[in-house]
Design an enzyme around this catalytic site. Sequence first.
Site, PDB file in Angstrom:
ATOM      1  N   LEU A 116      30.208  28.354 -30.509  1.00  0.00           N
ATOM      2  CA  LEU A 116      29.838  28.114 -29.124  1.00  0.00           C
ATOM      3  C   LEU A 116      29.404  29.412 -28.466  1.00  0.00           C
ATOM      4  O   LEU A 116      29.887  29.786 -27.410  1.00  0.00           O
ATOM      5  CB  LEU A 116      31.029  27.500 -28.377  1.00  0.00           C
ATOM      6  N   ASP A 117      28.508  30.124 -29.155  1.00  0.00           N
ATOM      7  CA  ASP A 117      28.220  31.495 -28.754  1.00  0.00           C
ATOM      8  C   ASP A 117      27.170  31.618 -27.659  1.00  0.00           C
ATOM      9  O   ASP A 117      26.130  32.241 -27.816  1.00  0.00           O
ATOM     10  CB  ASP A 117      27.849  32.347 -29.969  1.00  0.00           C
ATOM     11  N   THR A 118      27.452  31.007 -26.504  1.00  0.00           N
ATOM     12  CA  THR A 118      26.744  31.304 -25.270  1.00  0.00           C
ATOM     13  C   THR A 118      26.937  32.791 -24.978  1.00  0.00           C
ATOM     14  O   THR A 118      27.979  33.346 -25.284  1.00  0.00           O
ATOM     15  CB  THR A 118      27.351  30.469 -24.123  1.00  0.00           C
ATOM     16  N   VAL A 119      25.953  33.434 -24.368  1.00  0.00           N
ATOM     17  CA  VAL A 119      26.082  34.860 -24.065  1.00  0.00           C
ATOM     18  C   VAL A 119      26.139  35.072 -22.560  1.00  0.00           C
ATOM     19  O   VAL A 119      25.671  34.242 -21.780  1.00  0.00           O
ATOM     20  CB  VAL A 119      24.922  35.672 -24.666  1.00  0.00           C
TER      21      VAL A 119
END
Length: 427
Positions: free
Chosen positions: A240-243
């Site tokens: 879930l690597d939203t930045v």
Amino acid sequence: MENLENSTDCKETVSSLNNSGSLLNSTVSRCDGKAMGFVLVHAGAGYHSESKAKEYKHVCKRACQRAVDRLRAGGMALEAVTAALIELEDSPFTNAGTGSNLNLSGEIECDASIMDGKSLNYGAVGALSGIKNPVLVARRLLSESQKGKLSAGRIPPCFLVGKGAEQWAISHGIPACPTEKMTTKFSLSGYKRNKRKMELAEQVETKRKRPPREHENDFGCLEPVGDIMVEGEENNLPSLDTVGAVVLDREGNVAAAVSSGGLAMKHPGRVGQAAHYGCGCWAENARDISLYSTAASTSGSGEHLIRTMLARECSTAMQAENTHQALLEAMQNKFISSPFLAGEDCVLGGVIVLRCCTCGEAQRSGDIQALLVEFLWSHTTESMCVGYMSAQDSKARTHISRLPPGAVAGQSLAIEGGVCRLGTVSD
């Protein structure tokens, strides 16, 4: 718990807690120098494999450096946070901009938002295709909204989605970029792998619905449905690597931003927390009713973060005296145990937060250039990758925070953070 990477200019305060609030680890830190600013970034809360740890840390370092370069050049928080996000979006290892997850149709649709703590203005895009850096569109929407009403008294938009957002961006000078140029080998292979899994899952589901035959079980199913899952990274754990990033500038202004490609195999048109007001990011300068300037940026399961407005909740919690305790309680009571998520048994998310105030000595001398910065991150996911840097540091520090051994993702949480004193007090 792994040790943080240290530069020669600063030490950090680190405290890790589980969801019961028991202390896992502790060290102490300070940083002195001119009040030129501070940046904290994240490359997502989810699962970060050891094999890609170096790449995740490297992109966080680059993002911090880009933001600090802008701060050193006299740039404001809004400009610096945009620079950090562009670097994060351009990395093929993050799920934002280039390398984003593909939706059911094999297309990239991105969400992004940005908020200025000084003006409290906000800009966002959702389900945006054909633009390499969604944060640039969000930033332009914010800037254009500050210019006043449009012709015939129309109110300018602050949030656009889909084709309308793409057309608006192009009409305002932001170049188009086709999906194939933003798609990486990793995102394409993941899409093909997930598509095969979904097709198999649909076949199994069809078998479940028809009457059972003699050689099948009571459900007419030849294999467990639970074994067929859309995967994010390794071991079928969600990526879930939203930045995102939060920034403090030399004048004490804060800004926050967030960007995401969304869930893998999402339905076309789905908009996650990265675009929603108060859910993806939040920034608010200190005012009469609030002692501290605060900023937050989130990552995780978008639907969970939207229903709890986690960015605003965590930012508001930072007005309390004890930041660690306040964030612990916010994550526990407003997220994991939130009544809005009562039906969820695995609540996945993470947040980075920053708060600052004028140091006591500076308050007495009237020197606004001495600021005390407290920065923290917390997550209920397996891991979260962060980086941070002050404008006086020679290099950024990065860390992949992980849940303590035995902790269950979605039910437990970790908290870490630090303190940094920026600037010098006038004699």
